[in-house]
Design a protein around this motif. Structure first.
Motif, short mmCIF file in Angstrom:
data_model
loop_
_atom_site.label_atom_id
_atom_site.label_comp_id
_atom_site.label_asym_id
_atom_site.label_seq_id
_atom_site.Cartn_x
_atom_site.Cartn_y
_atom_site.Cartn_z
N THR A 49 12.34 -21.06 -23.09
CA THR A 49 13.52 -22.08 -23.30
C THR A 49 13.92 -21.91 -22.04
N GLN A 50 14.17 -21.30 -21.76
CA GLN A 50 15.32 -20.91 -20.49
C GLN A 50 15.19 -21.55 -19.23
N TYR A 51 13.54 -21.48 -19.02
CA TYR A 51 13.20 -22.08 -18.13
C TYR A 51 12.96 -23.83 -18.13
N LEU A 52 13.01 -24.06 -19.09
CA LEU A 52 12.77 -25.38 -19.60
C LEU A 52 14.36 -26.26 -19.90
N LEU A 53 15.17 -25.06 -20.09
CA LEU A 53 17.05 -25.84 -19.43
C LEU A 53 16.69 -26.11 -17.79
N ASN A 54 15.79 -25.22 -17.02
CA ASN A 54 16.29 -25.17 -15.62
C ASN A 54 14.92 -25.06 -14.95
N PRO A 55 14.13 -25.75 -14.76
CA PRO A 55 12.48 -26.19 -14.48
C PRO A 55 12.59 -25.88 -12.71
N ASP A 56 11.37 -25.26 -12.21
CA ASP A 56 11.24 -25.28 -10.58
C ASP A 56 11.07 -26.55 -10.50
N ALA A 57 11.71 -27.07 -9.12
CA ALA A 57 10.99 -28.14 -9.16
C ALA A 57 10.28 -27.86 -8.40
N ASN A 58 9.56 -26.79 -7.31
CA ASN A 58 8.23 -27.08 -7.22
C ASN A 58 6.79 -26.54 -7.90
N ASP A 59 7.34 -26.40 -9.04
CA ASP A 59 5.95 -27.29 -10.35
C ASP A 59 5.71 -27.93 -10.50
#
Length: 400
Positions: free
Chosen positions: A250-260
């Motif tokens: 959930t932490q990643y979904l709130l601030n996903p990596d722009a390079n993903d």
């Protein structure tokens, strides 16, 4: 908490745990059977299979918990009504909150549990599951060197090795390749070996033929002295772990990596997954309110057209279907995100209105009559079948 409230809580909790265990077992079994190919196709041990199977459980818990809760609440209150316990509670002057409060406390506990699993445990379990599946398929050489068995390397690609020869050579190599649209390729070589060329791995086949068959039925045969079949693409694809939005924390979904790369291709799917996680926990409360609206009042047996448990499950299924429908559309159409949150909110408001206004939530009269008649026909048919079987048994004994 009063004695009556503890009594209702204890009964509902016991039924909830029993329903949760059995429902989890059924759903888990269906999910496990869909992954049996991990052992049959990849040649992995049973331990790896059961480890993957155990990691499936967190993904089904948030879906199963609300249904186990609606079954527990509706069944508990229905039995209490049949035993006139709800009527006694009302006659004793107890407030309706004596029934509602323990159910809501149980629903709140189930909602917190679902939220913790959905946002804390499930993402890590999914990531571990994908790593296990990827590692089980990464060692392609372990599949090749197994003699006399077909192995599925990729969709439409199968390989078989007849025997292992000295000096790491392979004998009787058979490859079936139907990945190319409009053509089926079959490779056969007497001998071969796996050769490493830098970071690449190549299956070098010697003294063999290639059969190519088109959709029109034309067949061509090509003989070769040596032929290199590239395996590096399959090994890299199997060894890499592709994480989908459902696998992210959930932490990643709130601030996903722009390079993903996945985020670059489908940014809406990350927001849709986040909305689903933040709304899915609420269905435990919604379903508890629905069960209370259906079976929370003391009423005469003559008033009930169909069993309250059936009514509660049918309404809960419809509400949950609306939620799944909205979640499935939200990644492509952002406006459906409002519906993801709106479905449980509207359903809870409607159920609360029925509870506060002392009304009973029921299915339409036409639906109830149809289900009652259908159940009656099934019961009559079953009774007739038992009588027919009993007569046949009696006649068979008479002949003997």
């Amino acid at each position: 908490m009063k004695v009556v409230e503890r009594y209702i809580m204890r009964r509902a909790l016991a039924v909830f745990l029993a329903a949760l265990i059995w429902t989890l077992a059924i759903v888990w079994t269906t999910q496990v059977l869909a992954r049996i190919d991990l052992v049959t196709d990849s040649g992995q041990s049973a331990l790896t299979f059961f480890e993957v199977a155990a990691l499936i459980i967190p993904s089904i818990v948030p879906i199963v918990v609300p249904f186990a809760l609606v079954v527990a609440v509706a069944q508990t209150l229905s039995v209490m009504n049949s035993d006139s316990e709800l009527a006694v509670i009302n006659a004793a002057g107890a407030s309706r909150w004596a029934v509602v409060r323990p159910i809501l406390l149980l629903a709140l506990g189930a909602a917190v549990f679902s939220f913790a699993v959905d946002n804390g445990i499930d993402p890590y379990a999914r990531q571990k599951n994908r790593q296990l599946v990827a590692s089980s398929r990464a060692d392609l050489l372990s599949l090749i060197i197994q003699e006399g068995t077909f192995r599925k390397i990729d969709e439409g690609l199968f390989l078989q090795v007849g025997e292992r020869l000295p000096d790491n050579r392979l004998g009787g190599i058979f490859v079936a390749d139907s990945r190319e649209e409009g053509a089926n390729l079959i490779y056969y070589a007497k001998t071969g070996s796996v050769v490493e060329r830098g970071d690449e791995k190549v299956l070098m086949m010697k003294d063999g033929v290639i059969h190519r068959k088109s959709l029109t039925g034309d067949l061509s045969v090509i003989r070769f002295t040596s032929y290199a079949f590239d395996l590096s693409a399959f090994m890299s694809a199997s060894s890499g772990v592709l994480l989908l939005p459902k696998d992210r924390t959930t932490q990643y979904l709130l601030n996903p990596d722009a390079n993903d790369k996945m985020f670059q291709r489908k940014p809406g799917s990350y927001k849709a997954e986040l909305d689903q996680r933040f709304s899915e926990w609420s269905y435990s409360l919604v379903f508890a309110l629905i069960a209370l609206a259906v079976a929370g009042d003391a009423r005469s047996h003559r008033e009930a057209r169909i069993h309250p448990l059936i009514t509660a499950i049918v309404i809960a299924l419809f509400v949950r279907w609306l939620g799944f429908f909205a979640a499935g559309k939200a990644d492509k159409i952002p406006q459906y995100a409002y519906m993801v949150y709106g479905v449980p909110i509207v359903a809870s408001v409607v159920a609360t209105w029925f509870i506060v206004s002392n009304r009973t939530m029921e299915l339409p009269v036409a639906w109830a009559d149809w289900m009652t008649n259908f159940a009656g026909r099934v019961s009559d048919g079953w009774t007739a079948l038992k009588l027919r079987l009993a007569r046949r048994g009696a006649s068979g004994q008479g002949i003997g």
